[in-house]
Design an enzyme around this catalytic site. Sequence first.
Site, PDB file in Angstrom:
ATOM      1  N   ARG A   1      54.414  84.995  52.255  1.00  0.00           N
ATOM      2  CA  ARG A   1      55.186  83.753  52.384  1.00  0.00           C
ATOM      3  C   ARG A   1      54.305  82.597  52.838  1.00  0.00           C
ATOM      4  O   ARG A   1      54.591  81.441  52.560  1.00  0.00           O
ATOM      5  CB  ARG A   1      56.389  83.980  53.311  1.00  0.00           C
ATOM      6  CG  ARG A   1      56.054  84.373  54.715  1.00  0.00           C
ATOM      7  CD  ARG A   1      57.224  85.035  55.441  1.00  0.00           C
ATOM      8  NE  ARG A   1      57.455  86.404  54.958  1.00  0.00           N
ATOM      9  CZ  ARG A   1      58.440  87.188  55.362  1.00  0.00           C
ATOM     10  NH1 ARG A   1      59.309  86.744  56.252  1.00  0.00           N
ATOM     11  NH2 ARG A   1      58.571  88.409  54.884  1.00  0.00           N
TER      12      ARG A   1
ATOM     13  N   LYS B   1      48.220  97.482  58.785  1.00  0.00           N
ATOM     14  CA  LYS B   1      49.160  98.477  58.265  1.00  0.00           C
ATOM     15  C   LYS B   1      48.682  99.879  58.632  1.00  0.00           C
ATOM     16  O   LYS B   1      47.480 100.116  58.719  1.00  0.00           O
ATOM     17  CB  LYS B   1      49.243  98.384  56.736  1.00  0.00           C
ATOM     18  CG  LYS B   1      50.013  97.181  56.207  1.00  0.00           C
ATOM     19  CD  LYS B   1      50.029  97.187  54.687  1.00  0.00           C
ATOM     20  CE  LYS B   1      50.674  95.928  54.122  1.00  0.00           C
ATOM     21  NZ  LYS B   1      52.103  95.800  54.410  1.00  0.00           N
TER      22      LYS B   1
HETATM   23  N1  BES Z   1      52.740  93.152  50.567  1.00  0.00           N
HETATM   24  C1  BES Z   1      53.680  93.504  51.563  1.00  0.00           C
HETATM   25  C2  BES Z   1      55.004  94.014  50.989  1.00  0.00           C
HETATM   26  C3  BES Z   1      54.933  95.252  50.160  1.00  0.00           C
HETATM   27  C4  BES Z   1      55.232  96.476  50.702  1.00  0.00           C
HETATM   28  C5  BES Z   1      54.624  95.198  48.807  1.00  0.00           C
HETATM   29  C6  BES Z   1      55.200  97.618  49.922  1.00  0.00           C
HETATM   30  C7  BES Z   1      54.589  96.319  48.027  1.00  0.00           C
HETATM   31  C8  BES Z   1      54.882  97.543  48.599  1.00  0.00           C
HETATM   32  C9  BES Z   1      53.977  92.297  52.447  1.00  0.00           C
HETATM   33  O1  BES Z   1      52.924  91.420  52.620  1.00  0.00           O
HETATM   34  C10 BES Z   1      54.351  92.802  53.792  1.00  0.00           C
HETATM   35  O2  BES Z   1      53.533  93.390  54.426  1.00  0.00           O
HETATM   36  N2  BES Z   1      55.592  92.539  54.212  1.00  0.00           N
HETATM   37  C11 BES Z   1      56.051  92.940  55.497  1.00  0.00           C
HETATM   38  C12 BES Z   1      56.801  91.776  56.102  1.00  0.00           C
HETATM   39  C13 BES Z   1      57.123  91.931  57.573  1.00  0.00           C
HETATM   40  C14 BES Z   1      55.849  92.018  58.391  1.00  0.00           C
HETATM   41  C15 BES Z   1      57.979  90.761  58.022  1.00  0.00           C
HETATM   42  C16 BES Z   1      56.974  94.144  55.290  1.00  0.00           C
HETATM   43  O3  BES Z   1      57.654  94.241  54.278  1.00  0.00           O
HETATM   44  O4  BES Z   1      56.961  95.016  56.165  1.00  0.00           O
HETATM   45 MN    MN Z   2      51.642  92.020  54.212  1.00  0.00          MN
END
Ligand code: BES
Ligand code: MN
Length: 515
Positions: free
Chosen positions: A366, A292
């Site tokens: 997931r 990230k």
């Molecule tokens: N934990 C994150 C989602 C999240 C984002 C939770 C902001 C709380 C606040 C999750 O694991 C994630 O990174 N999701 C990605 C999915 C994508 C890579 C398909 C996302 O939402 O960008």
């Molecule tokens: Mn994630």
Amino acid sequence: MTQYLVSDALPLTQAVEAVAFFVPENGSLAKIEPSLQKDYFPNLEKLLKDKKFTGGSGQTFVLPCSVGKKIVHLLFIGIGNPPSRKASADKEKETKDAALETYRSAYAQVVRLCQTHKLSSVAYALPAAKDLGIDDIKNGQLFSLMSEMAQYKFDQFLTKKDDQLQPLEKMIAVVDKKAIAETKTGIKQGEIIAQAVNRTRLWVDLPANIMTPIEFAKLIKDLGKEHALKVTVFEEPAIEKMGMGGLKAVGMGSQYDCQLVIAQYDCKKKNAPTIALVGKGITFDSGGINLKPTGYLETMKEDMAGAAAVMNALMVIAQFKPNVNVVAIAAVAENMLSGSANRPGDIITFYNGKTAVVGNTDAEGRLVLADALAYTSKHFKPDAMVDVATLTGACSHAVGPFFSGLFTQDEALAKKMNSAAHTSGDALWRLPLIDEYKVMVKSDLADLCNDGKTKYYAGATNGACFLSNFVGDTPWVHLDIAPSAFDVPDKPYFRPNSATGVATRLLIDFVMEWK
Ligand code: BES
Ligand code: MN
Ligand code: ZN
């Protein structure tokens, strides 16, 4: 902790430092408390008008007064427009929902005002339960629950504490004589629920160097003992041996072993239904090799909020003892990057034998939930299975901070969830989950891919579609709490840059109302 009392005597006659009044927009004080103008302060209404206090939602006005031989602070809290009595049936439910939320905030405002003015005790009249569409027990619950939620603070690492956040010593709810007993019952329940909500908040607020997967498992073992629950923890070798390739892959890059934590409440009744609550427990989500960027990493300690909520809801259920069996399962791991981390392109096999390409290591939630859901449906054959996860940023974009996403193809469960959302205050907004969208998680290289096809956009639905492959025929609801788990603005019962405890209240009401 604050001492909560119930009385049927006028608030102004109580031995307290403050008395609060909830004033509707342009409402008359005589209606709220006739004695206030008549016996105490004849010019009060004019004063409030002169000071531009109209009762608008969120407005407050504080007035230190002498009553008899003591000084009492009068706290006026605007509650805006009260729910209309003439509305249609549907509209009626909607306005009552809004009224409940108005009072949740108003009760928290009372606590805030007391804290800023260093007042340690307060009394106020509760609104009549029937005007809010609830019973006296729930009315009492709301009083202590919201007061405790408003007092939550995360200050264990401040060597100099903020003295604005002192706990209140005493709060008195004034109700009709007939409602005293039930209000007291509700207050006790509210205190128990609040303890769980605030503990969810604490666990989420604790940073990832302290709240590691190992620490999470240890906390559940300890709490399980306290509440006589059966707790089972599978550690990494067992997880690998059972074929949980998703949980294993996500935990692989971390120095801490992943954990599958299971806690069970057994109601000891023959043929009782079973409800399963499954939580995403990523103690830190760096994104993995798909790292990230700055700006998205800093709050990723919140990624275990689902696991914290299911476990803390279970601790309340163990005390309320409903006639249903409840099992809470947390899939716990840290999503890190290192020489041993899983990679984009890796293909993994889950507990139920299905396979997936890891298209993006940041779609890790997931992967861990897939194994947990498959395990739960196979071993517990629950009558309902609910998973709770900070799953997608897309869900936050869709619904904003005041809702969590609700996904299900089971109409009866949707109805039960929406009802629990209404009574608990953990609001839900339903988003699409239909068979037509399930193609977006298909892959040519394996059964599934975890990042979906972007041409379908719907990122939150994408996550739900992936999970739907692991529930079999179990009636199932997916809750995406990414929008609402952390740093929710404008609510006086939450704090900035801090966890909300979302879904803890919701799951308690969902289970307690199960029929
Ligand atoms: N934990 C994150 C989602 C999240 C984002 C939770 C902001 C709380 C606040 C999750 O694991 C994630 O990174 N999701 C990605 C999915 C994508 C890579 C398909 C996302 O939402 O960008
Ligand atoms: Mn994630
Ligand atoms: Zn995540």
